[in-house]
Design a protein around this motif. Structure first.
Motif, PDB file in Angstrom:
ATOM      1  N   ASN A 112       2.589  16.762   4.784  1.00 14.60           N
ATOM      2  CA  ASN A 112       3.755  17.307   5.486  1.00 14.60           C
ATOM      3  C   ASN A 112       4.774  16.245   5.915  1.00 14.60           C
ATOM      4  O   ASN A 112       5.654  16.545   6.719  1.00 14.60           O
ATOM      5  N   ALA A 113       4.643  15.027   5.422  1.00 13.02           N
ATOM      6  CA  ALA A 113       5.596  13.974   5.797  1.00 13.02           C
ATOM      7  C   ALA A 113       6.163  13.248   4.586  1.00 13.02           C
ATOM      8  O   ALA A 113       7.289  12.787   4.622  1.00 13.02           O
ATOM      9  N   GLY A 114       5.377  13.101   3.533  1.00 15.61           N
ATOM     10  CA  GLY A 114       5.825  12.388   2.345  1.00 15.61           C
ATOM     11  C   GLY A 114       4.899  11.235   2.014  1.00 15.61           C
ATOM     12  O   GLY A 114       3.755  11.189   2.462  1.00 15.61           O
ATOM     13  N   THR A 115       5.406  10.294   1.246  1.00  9.63           N
ATOM     14  CA  THR A 115       4.627   9.129   0.844  1.00  9.63           C
ATOM     15  C   THR A 115       5.236   7.893   1.472  1.00  9.63           C
ATOM     16  O   THR A 115       6.435   7.663   1.377  1.00  9.63           O
ATOM     17  N   ILE A 116       4.393   7.108   2.112  1.00  5.87           N
ATOM     18  CA  ILE A 116       4.841   5.867   2.726  1.00  5.87           C
ATOM     19  C   ILE A 116       4.345   4.697   1.877  1.00  5.87           C
ATOM     20  O   ILE A 116       3.237   4.725   1.348  1.00  5.87           O
ATOM     21  N   THR A 171       0.838  -1.194   0.000  1.00  7.95           N
ATOM     22  CA  THR A 171       0.000   0.000   0.000  1.00  7.95           C
ATOM     23  C   THR A 171       0.873   1.244   0.000  1.00  7.95           C
ATOM     24  O   THR A 171       1.911   1.275   0.656  1.00  7.95           O
ATOM     25  N   GLU A 172       0.455   2.255  -0.744  1.00  4.71           N
ATOM     26  CA  GLU A 172       1.126   3.551  -0.768  1.00  4.71           C
ATOM     27  C   GLU A 172       0.141   4.609  -0.311  1.00  4.71           C
ATOM     28  O   GLU A 172      -1.013   4.599  -0.724  1.00  4.71           O
ATOM     29  N   ILE A 179       5.111  -8.880  10.719  1.00  3.84           N
ATOM     30  CA  ILE A 179       6.179  -7.956  10.363  1.00  3.84           C
ATOM     31  C   ILE A 179       5.596  -6.900   9.417  1.00  3.84           C
ATOM     32  O   ILE A 179       4.864  -7.233   8.485  1.00  3.84           O
ATOM     33  N   GLU A 180       5.953  -5.648   9.652  1.00  2.00           N
ATOM     34  CA  GLU A 180       5.622  -4.569   8.728  1.00  2.00           C
ATOM     35  C   GLU A 180       6.945  -4.050   8.157  1.00  2.00           C
ATOM     36  O   GLU A 180       7.887  -3.826   8.904  1.00  2.00           O
ATOM     37  N   ILE A 181       6.999  -3.882   6.851  1.00  5.92           N
ATOM     38  CA  ILE A 181       8.138  -3.233   6.224  1.00  5.92           C
ATOM     39  C   ILE A 181       7.615  -1.990   5.529  1.00  5.92           C
ATOM     40  O   ILE A 181       6.517  -1.982   4.990  1.00  5.92           O
ATOM     41  N   GLN A 182       8.421  -0.926   5.577  1.00  4.88           N
ATOM     42  CA  GLN A 182       7.964   0.344   5.003  1.00  4.88           C
ATOM     43  C   GLN A 182       9.145   1.125   4.455  1.00  4.88           C
ATOM     44  O   GLN A 182      10.291   0.927   4.861  1.00  4.88           O
ATOM     45  N   SER A 183       8.820   2.003   3.511  1.00  3.53           N
ATOM     46  CA  SER A 183       9.805   2.954   2.990  1.00  3.53           C
ATOM     47  C   SER A 183       9.086   4.279   2.800  1.00  3.53           C
ATOM     48  O   SER A 183       7.880   4.330   2.560  1.00  3.53           O
ATOM     49  N   TRP A 184       9.850   5.357   2.930  1.00  8.35           N
ATOM     50  CA  TRP A 184       9.319   6.715   2.802  1.00  8.35           C
ATOM     51  C   TRP A 184       9.953   7.429   1.633  1.00  8.35           C
ATOM     52  O   TRP A 184      11.136   7.294   1.393  1.00  8.35           O
ATOM     53  N   ASP A 185       9.160   8.198   0.919  1.00 10.52           N
ATOM     54  CA  ASP A 185       9.635   9.067  -0.152  1.00 10.52           C
ATOM     55  C   ASP A 185       9.154  10.467   0.190  1.00 10.52           C
ATOM     56  O   ASP A 185       7.942  10.704   0.267  1.00 10.52           O
ATOM     57  N   LYS A 186      10.075  11.369   0.431  1.00 10.37           N
ATOM     58  CA  LYS A 186       9.681  12.722   0.868  1.00 10.37           C
ATOM     59  C   LYS A 186       9.568  13.679  -0.254  1.00 10.37           C
ATOM     60  O   LYS A 186       9.988  13.851  -1.192  1.00 10.37           O
TER      61      LYS A 186
END
Length: 66
Positions: free
Chosen positions: A42-46, A36-37, A59-66
């Protein structure tokens, strides 16, 4: 459930959600839901996904794109 009271899951920030997920699935993990995206103002896209490891832990894995 990942949103239950108490210890329910652990989360990790990763460089590439899809690659990390594929590696986990190839090593016995079980997918829970879908990748999911979501844009957070004010934080970016997770980008994130949940899965169970071979021992049943969520387990949750995540990445952020600011």
């Amino acid at each position: 459930m990942a949103n239950s009271t108490g210890y329910a899951h652990i989360a990790f920030e990763v460089e590439d959600v899809e690659t990390t997920l594929r590696n986990a699935l190839n090593n016995g993990a079980e997918l829970l839901g879908k990748v999911t995206e979501k844009k957070i103002e004010n934080a970016g896209t997770i980008k994130f996904v949940y899965f169970r490891d071979p021992e049943g832990n969520i387990i949750e894995i995540q990445s952020w794109d600011k």
